[in-house]
Motif scaffolding. Structure first.
Motif, PDB file in Angstrom:
ATOM      1  N   LEU A 103       0.895  -1.158   0.000  1.00 37.65           N
ATOM      2  CA  LEU A 103       0.000   0.000   0.000  1.00 37.65           C
ATOM      3  C   LEU A 103       0.928   1.200   0.000  1.00 37.65           C
ATOM      4  CD1 LEU A 103      -2.879   1.186   0.235  1.00 37.65           C
ATOM      5  CD2 LEU A 103      -2.564   1.148   2.720  1.00 37.65           C
ATOM      6  N   ASP A 104       0.966   1.934  -1.125  1.00 36.59           N
ATOM      7  CA  ASP A 104       1.965   2.993  -1.258  1.00 36.59           C
ATOM      8  C   ASP A 104       1.475   4.317  -0.667  1.00 36.59           C
ATOM      9  OD1 ASP A 104       0.379   4.342  -3.131  1.00 36.59           O
ATOM     10  OD2 ASP A 104       1.572   3.732  -4.858  1.00 36.59           O
ATOM     11  N   PRO A 105       2.325   5.352  -0.658  1.00 38.82           N
ATOM     12  CA  PRO A 105       1.941   6.625  -0.033  1.00 38.82           C
ATOM     13  C   PRO A 105       0.726   7.292  -0.673  1.00 38.82           C
ATOM     14  CG  PRO A 105       4.318   6.515  -0.375  1.00 38.82           C
ATOM     15  CD  PRO A 105       3.739   5.355  -1.090  1.00 38.82           C
ATOM     16  N   ASN A 106       0.410   6.926  -1.911  1.00 41.83           N
ATOM     17  CA  ASN A 106      -0.743   7.521  -2.595  1.00 41.83           C
ATOM     18  C   ASN A 106      -2.022   6.718  -2.405  1.00 41.83           C
ATOM     19  OD1 ASN A 106       0.885   9.609  -3.705  1.00 41.83           O
ATOM     20  ND2 ASN A 106       1.601   8.201  -5.298  1.00 41.83           N
ATOM     21  N   GLY A 107      -1.957   5.673  -1.563  1.00 45.11           N
ATOM     22  CA  GLY A 107      -3.138   4.862  -1.309  1.00 45.11           C
ATOM     23  C   GLY A 107      -3.383   3.784  -2.345  1.00 45.11           C
ATOM     24  N   ASN A 108      -2.413   3.530  -3.217  1.00 46.29           N
ATOM     25  CA  ASN A 108      -2.551   2.486  -4.238  1.00 46.29           C
ATOM     26  C   ASN A 108      -2.074   1.148  -3.679  1.00 46.29           C
ATOM     27  OD1 ASN A 108      -3.376   4.383  -6.278  1.00 46.29           O
ATOM     28  ND2 ASN A 108      -1.238   5.034  -6.401  1.00 46.29           N
ATOM     29  N   TYR A 109      -2.825   0.092  -3.977  1.00 46.80           N
ATOM     30  CA  TYR A 109      -2.507  -1.252  -3.487  1.00 46.80           C
ATOM     31  C   TYR A 109      -2.177  -2.133  -4.684  1.00 46.80           C
ATOM     32  CZ  TYR A 109      -3.027  -5.556  -0.723  1.00 46.80           C
ATOM     33  OH  TYR A 109      -2.804  -6.747  -0.088  1.00 46.80           O
ATOM     34  N   TYR A 110      -0.980  -2.748  -4.680  1.00 48.47           N
ATOM     35  CA  TYR A 110      -0.603  -3.551  -5.837  1.00 48.47           C
ATOM     36  C   TYR A 110       0.489  -4.557  -5.465  1.00 48.47           C
ATOM     37  CZ  TYR A 110       2.715   0.371  -5.858  1.00 48.47           C
ATOM     38  OH  TYR A 110       3.612   1.336  -5.488  1.00 48.47           O
ATOM     39  N   GLU A 111       0.640  -5.549  -6.332  1.00 50.35           N
ATOM     40  CA  GLU A 111       1.644  -6.595  -6.145  1.00 50.35           C
ATOM     41  C   GLU A 111       2.999  -6.116  -6.652  1.00 50.35           C
ATOM     42  OE1 GLU A 111       2.580 -10.813  -8.336  1.00 50.35           O
ATOM     43  OE2 GLU A 111       0.508 -10.500  -7.661  1.00 50.35           O
ATOM     44  N   VAL A 112       4.060  -6.442  -5.892  1.00 52.09           N
ATOM     45  CA  VAL A 112       5.407  -6.052  -6.313  1.00 52.09           C
ATOM     46  C   VAL A 112       6.337  -7.247  -6.516  1.00 52.09           C
ATOM     47  CG1 VAL A 112       5.301  -3.751  -5.291  1.00 52.09           C
ATOM     48  CG2 VAL A 112       6.120  -5.675  -3.903  1.00 52.09           C
ATOM     49  N   ALA A 113       5.974  -8.419  -5.998  1.00 57.71           N
ATOM     50  CA  ALA A 113       6.858  -9.584  -6.161  1.00 57.71           C
ATOM     51  C   ALA A 113       6.106 -10.868  -5.828  1.00 57.71           C
ATOM     52  CB  ALA A 113       8.091  -9.460  -5.267  1.00 57.71           C
ATOM     53  N   ILE A 137       3.783  -2.996   3.735  1.00 59.16           N
ATOM     54  CA  ILE A 137       4.155  -4.165   2.933  1.00 59.16           C
ATOM     55  C   ILE A 137       3.420  -5.379   3.479  1.00 59.16           C
ATOM     56  CG2 ILE A 137       6.050  -5.656   2.209  1.00 59.16           C
ATOM     57  CD1 ILE A 137       7.868  -3.222   2.480  1.00 59.16           C
ATOM     58  N   ILE A 138       2.765  -6.105   2.591  1.00 62.78           N
ATOM     59  CA  ILE A 138       1.979  -7.278   2.976  1.00 62.78           C
ATOM     60  C   ILE A 138       2.556  -8.516   2.291  1.00 62.78           C
ATOM     61  CG2 ILE A 138      -0.307  -8.352   2.993  1.00 62.78           C
ATOM     62  CD1 ILE A 138      -0.093  -4.656   2.305  1.00 62.78           C
ATOM     63  N   ALA A 139       2.898  -9.530   3.075  1.00 58.27           N
ATOM     64  CA  ALA A 139       3.292 -10.831   2.534  1.00 58.27           C
ATOM     65  C   ALA A 139       2.100 -11.759   2.718  1.00 58.27           C
ATOM     66  CB  ALA A 139       4.515 -11.371   3.258  1.00 58.27           C
ATOM     67  N   ARG A 140       1.649 -12.370   1.623  1.00 54.00           N
ATOM     68  CA  ARG A 140       0.406 -13.145   1.675  1.00 54.00           C
ATOM     69  C   ARG A 140       0.610 -14.548   1.111  1.00 54.00           C
ATOM     70  NH1 ARG A 140      -3.791 -13.498  -1.991  1.00 54.00           N
ATOM     71  NH2 ARG A 140      -2.930 -11.796  -3.249  1.00 54.00           N
ATOM     72  N   ALA A 155       6.223  -2.259   7.684  1.00 50.45           N
ATOM     73  CA  ALA A 155       6.226  -0.921   7.085  1.00 50.45           C
ATOM     74  C   ALA A 155       7.652  -0.453   6.848  1.00 50.45           C
ATOM     75  CB  ALA A 155       5.498   0.068   7.994  1.00 50.45           C
ATOM     76  N   LEU A 156       7.788   0.511   5.947  1.00 50.28           N
ATOM     77  CA  LEU A 156       9.063   1.184   5.732  1.00 50.28           C
ATOM     78  C   LEU A 156       8.789   2.585   5.204  1.00 50.28           C
ATOM     79  CD1 LEU A 156       9.908   1.371   2.442  1.00 50.28           C
ATOM     80  CD2 LEU A 156      10.141  -1.065   2.765  1.00 50.28           C
ATOM     81  N   TYR A 157       9.812   3.415   5.271  1.00 52.38           N
ATOM     82  CA  TYR A 157       9.687   4.789   4.779  1.00 52.38           C
ATOM     83  C   TYR A 157      10.765   5.044   3.739  1.00 52.38           C
ATOM     84  CZ  TYR A 157       9.049   9.811   4.648  1.00 52.38           C
ATOM     85  OH  TYR A 157       8.801  11.090   4.219  1.00 52.38           O
ATOM     86  N   VAL A 158      10.368   5.678   2.641  1.00 54.16           N
ATOM     87  CA  VAL A 158      11.294   5.983   1.549  1.00 54.16           C
ATOM     88  C   VAL A 158      11.508   7.492   1.496  1.00 54.16           C
ATOM     89  CG1 VAL A 158      11.716   5.826  -0.926  1.00 54.16           C
ATOM     90  CG2 VAL A 158      10.518   3.968   0.254  1.00 54.16           C
ATOM     91  N   GLU A 159      12.754   7.907   1.686  1.00 54.48           N
ATOM     92  CA  GLU A 159      13.096   9.328   1.643  1.00 54.48           C
ATOM     93  C   GLU A 159      13.411   9.766   0.217  1.00 54.48           C
ATOM     94  OE1 GLU A 159      16.460   9.552   4.252  1.00 54.48           O
ATOM     95  OE2 GLU A 159      15.202   9.989   6.009  1.00 54.48           O
ATOM     96  N   ASP A 160      13.278  11.073  -0.021  1.00 51.29           N
ATOM     97  CA  ASP A 160      13.704  11.625  -1.308  1.00 51.29           C
ATOM     98  C   ASP A 160      15.206  11.425  -1.470  1.00 51.29           C
ATOM     99  OD1 ASP A 160      11.320  12.823  -2.511  1.00 51.29           O
ATOM    100  OD2 ASP A 160      11.331  14.143  -0.768  1.00 51.29           O
ATOM    101  N   ALA A 161      15.615  11.138  -2.685  1.00 47.28           N
ATOM    102  CA  ALA A 161      17.045  10.997  -2.958  1.00 47.28           C
ATOM    103  C   ALA A 161      17.724  12.356  -2.828  1.00 47.28           C
ATOM    104  CB  ALA A 161      17.258  10.426  -4.353  1.00 47.28           C
ATOM    105  N   PRO A 162      18.917  12.428  -2.248  1.00 46.94           N
ATOM    106  CA  PRO A 162      19.615  13.716  -2.130  1.00 46.94           C
ATOM    107  C   PRO A 162      19.959  14.263  -3.508  1.00 46.94           C
ATOM    108  CG  PRO A 162      21.078  11.897  -1.580  1.00 46.94           C
ATOM    109  CD  PRO A 162      19.706  11.311  -1.728  1.00 46.94           C
ATOM    110  N   PRO A 163      20.022  15.608  -3.637  1.00 43.16           N
ATOM    111  CA  PRO A 163      20.377  16.182  -4.942  1.00 43.16           C
ATOM    112  C   PRO A 163      21.779  15.762  -5.358  1.00 43.16           C
ATOM    113  CG  PRO A 163      20.437  17.856  -3.218  1.00 43.16           C
ATOM    114  CD  PRO A 163      19.818  16.642  -2.607  1.00 43.16           C
ATOM    115  N   ALA A 164      21.950  15.622  -6.646  1.00 45.89           N
ATOM    116  CA  ALA A 164      23.256  15.196  -7.163  1.00 45.89           C
ATOM    117  C   ALA A 164      24.300  16.275  -6.912  1.00 45.89           C
ATOM    118  CB  ALA A 164      23.148  14.902  -8.653  1.00 45.89           C
TER     119      ALA A 164
END
Length: 202
Positions: A103-113, A137-140, A155-164
């Motif tokens: 379940l991503d930050p935008n509320g979308n639910y989908y399979e990743v693996a 993250i759901i393992a089913r 759960a996990l949190y993804v930060e913005d990548a630092p500027p190059a």
């Protein structure tokens, strides 16, 4: 077989009464790193185990301190003989299929693996979160002819990548011709000075 789908019988091999039927399962899941950087892969790990009543017996609990691994239907016969009848461990045991969803930050639910657990009940998979933010993250495990389904979340949190960081501009190097010209001039000046000194001595 009774009306609940369980088959009870006396096993003449070990003179034990067995009750066979579809049993419960339990799934665990973790994700790392817990704080990730956008664009990096995330590792999802976990287990799927059999939590039927028989697995809590003293012998099975001692032999499988981390739980009895759940296995595929095609491996079930030989695996149950190994777990409960002290027969040799089968060499070609296959685990169960596990679906990893988010379940991503935008509320979308989908399979990743999708992956399959091994003979220890362990599974692993990786995916790259598409956007920064907080993920569930759901393992089913969808279940089988032998086990009821189960799932787990983390759960996990993804930060913005630092500027190059801009690349440093290299300092231009003087061409070889410049060094050659300077050295030539220095030689000429030195010769002139020597000549003047000789003329003064005369």
């Amino acid at each position: 077989m009774n009306k609940y789908g369980f088959f009870v019988f006396l096993n003449c091999y070990d003179m034990q009464v067995y009750c066979i039927g579809k049993g419960p399962s339990a799934t665990t899941v973790t994700a790392s790193p817990k704080i990730s950087v956008h664009g990096s892969k995330v590792l999802v790990e976990g287990t799927v185990v059999d939590i039927s009543a028989g697995t809590r017996q003293d012998e099975q609990a001692a032999r499988f301190p981390n739980g009895v691994p759940a296995v595929s239907d095609e491996s079930m016969g030989a695996w149950m003989e190994y777990v409960y009848m002290q027969k040799p461990r089968p060499a070609d045991v296959k685990g169960v299929d596990v679906i990893v969803e988010v379940l991503d930050p935008n509320g979308n639910y989908y399979e990743v693996a999708r992956t399959t657990s091994d003979s220890s009940g362990f599974f692993k998979a990786t995916f790259t979160p598409p956007v920064p933010g907080e993920y569930t993250i759901i393992a089913r495990f969808a279940g089988s002819e032998s086990y009821w389904p189960s799932h787990a979340e983390t759960a996990l949190y993804v930060e913005d990548a630092p500027p190059a960081t801009p690349e440093a501009t290299p300092t231009p190097q003087a061409p070889v011709e410049t060094y050659f010209a300077i050295s030539t001039i220095a030689i000429i000046v030195a010769i002139a000075i020597v000549g003047l000194l000789l003329m003064r001595k005369r």
